[in-house]
Design a protein around this motif. Sequence first.
Motif, PDB file in Angstrom:
ATOM      1  N   CYS A 186      32.778  43.157  41.420  1.00  0.00           N
ATOM      2  CA  CYS A 186      33.237  42.981  40.065  1.00  0.00           C
ATOM      3  C   CYS A 186      34.636  42.292  39.717  1.00  0.00           C
ATOM      4  O   CYS A 186      35.398  42.193  40.783  1.00  0.00           O
ATOM      5  N   ASP A 187      35.001  41.720  38.773  1.00  0.00           N
ATOM      6  CA  ASP A 187      36.330  41.288  38.537  1.00  0.00           C
ATOM      7  C   ASP A 187      37.382  42.340  38.345  1.00  0.00           C
ATOM      8  O   ASP A 187      36.824  43.508  38.508  1.00  0.00           O
ATOM      9  N   VAL A 192      32.767  42.454  34.772  1.00  0.00           N
ATOM     10  CA  VAL A 192      31.988  41.318  34.903  1.00  0.00           C
ATOM     11  C   VAL A 192      31.517  41.745  36.429  1.00  0.00           C
ATOM     12  O   VAL A 192      32.122  41.728  37.476  1.00  0.00           O
ATOM     13  N   ASN A 260      36.579  42.970  44.606  1.00  0.00           N
ATOM     14  CA  ASN A 260      36.065  41.548  45.130  1.00  0.00           C
ATOM     15  C   ASN A 260      36.138  41.765  46.420  1.00  0.00           C
ATOM     16  O   ASN A 260      36.213  40.470  47.191  1.00  0.00           O
ATOM     17  N   TYR A 283      30.838  34.005  41.907  1.00  0.00           N
ATOM     18  CA  TYR A 283      32.157  35.107  41.564  1.00  0.00           C
ATOM     19  C   TYR A 283      33.341  34.209  41.260  1.00  0.00           C
ATOM     20  O   TYR A 283      33.956  34.833  40.199  1.00  0.00           O
ATOM     21  N   THR A 287      34.946  34.603  37.585  1.00  0.00           N
ATOM     22  CA  THR A 287      36.165  35.469  37.527  1.00  0.00           C
ATOM     23  C   THR A 287      37.470  34.500  37.720  1.00  0.00           C
ATOM     24  O   THR A 287      38.597  35.012  37.428  1.00  0.00           O
ATOM     25  N   ARG A 289      38.678  34.365  40.551  1.00  0.00           N
ATOM     26  CA  ARG A 289      39.271  34.413  41.987  1.00  0.00           C
ATOM     27  C   ARG A 289      38.118  34.177  42.999  1.00  0.00           C
ATOM     28  O   ARG A 289      37.039  34.439  42.850  1.00  0.00           O
TER      29      ARG A 289
END
Length: 449
Positions: A186-187, A192, A260, A283, A287, A289
Amino acid sequence: MSGVIYAEMNIDALIGPTHHFGGLGVGNLASMQHAHQVSRPREAALEGLQKAALVASLGVPQYLFLPPVRPRLDLLSALGFEGDLSQQLLSVYHTSSYLLSAACSSAFMWAANSATVSAAADSAHGCLQITPSNLISSWHRAAESLERRIDFHDFFERNIACELHAPLPAIMPLRDEGAANHMRLCDRSGQVGFNVFVYGESDGQSNSSSFVARQTRAASEAIARKHQLEPRRTFFLWQHPDAIAAGVFHNDVIATSHENLLIYHQHAFLDAEPTLEQLAAEYLQVTGRSLLRIEVAAEQLSLSEAVASYFFNSQILSPHTGRTITDKPKMVLICPRQCNEVESARHLIERLIAMPECPIEEVRFVSLAQSMANGGGPACLRLRVPIAEADLRLLPRNLRVDAELVDTLSAVIERWYPQTLKLSDLSDAELVRELSQISFKLRLATNSW
Ligand code: SUG
């Protein structure tokens, strides 16, 4: 977007007083190796409780589910064992020690197998999604599904918006072992999510001539469909047959994730690179990232060392309640003590902590000797539930782990749990009657009726 939004709560299942070594775990080397040895239920439960207390002490919301009653008289009757308890137990023991073990199983302790859970934010339904696993590969575990469904109902469905699905039909093509074969990335806000399902068999093909694969692709896909997960953020990976043959009976024995961070063994998956690239690209796009993928080479940690150390069954935690997007992403690794004993695993952990890009900054070793001897490490003992902070506040408080709950449960465990137990003891009706009462004592002590 700011402030605390999502928390990751953990539910552990308290180890039951009938904890024993039945040798029933399919493809589970530790369970097979310890079959019929003398177990230590009291030590087992205290070890599990201490691990849960450690997680709670890091500020992670930690809850416990209590042991269901054993023996399972319904199973004995269904298999034609009649008479009073003493007749039933003696007759089942002389027929098959495996049947007795199944009826007295404490395998519900591995909460990671109890369900697949999806965050409300990941589902088009817009609320928490839970599908209890059918656990039909290991026949001593299949009954857990009904028992836990009741726990999930009482704990979640009665208190927050939640969709509690029926377990998948109990047929071989739909073998499902829950969160042990599911990872959520997830973020930083937790809002998310990216869902990764891992299966060992697809369309009846397992690529493995060794052990039965515990999870099928059809089961994983059905859960993703029922939970209405966003297809673009849902991925399916095939577990490597070499891993299954080496004793990796669940994905959480060979891969792990948190936020992450995705850590997996070189031989965890079969032909996974295109899917992993797609996951990383998605991803990054969603995000902003990068996904941190750490592949552990077989040279660094062989499959058999991964199974012996249970490194991948460590828990990765963000040590605070909830999460703010401005928080420093420090993570703590909770490893089984065996990771300190297997040299390659110890070196791997040292390297991870020294890696500047890896958010794991601290390691804690825990002793879970009794659970480990049946193939269950720290991560097997817990079910992760990504949950909105507002919902978290609505959940029952009585089973939230704090010093008081630990004291209450320790007192019951120390007073009533047997110090040692062997399978043949479970044919003694007087003892078994006493053990079955302990579930009620635990409920009374914790106001859990
Ligand atoms: O299903 N062991 C369990 C261990 C489950 C571990 N869970 C995760 N990896 N998430 C199993 O094989 C052994 C029971 C016995 O032999 O008495 C057992 O069921």
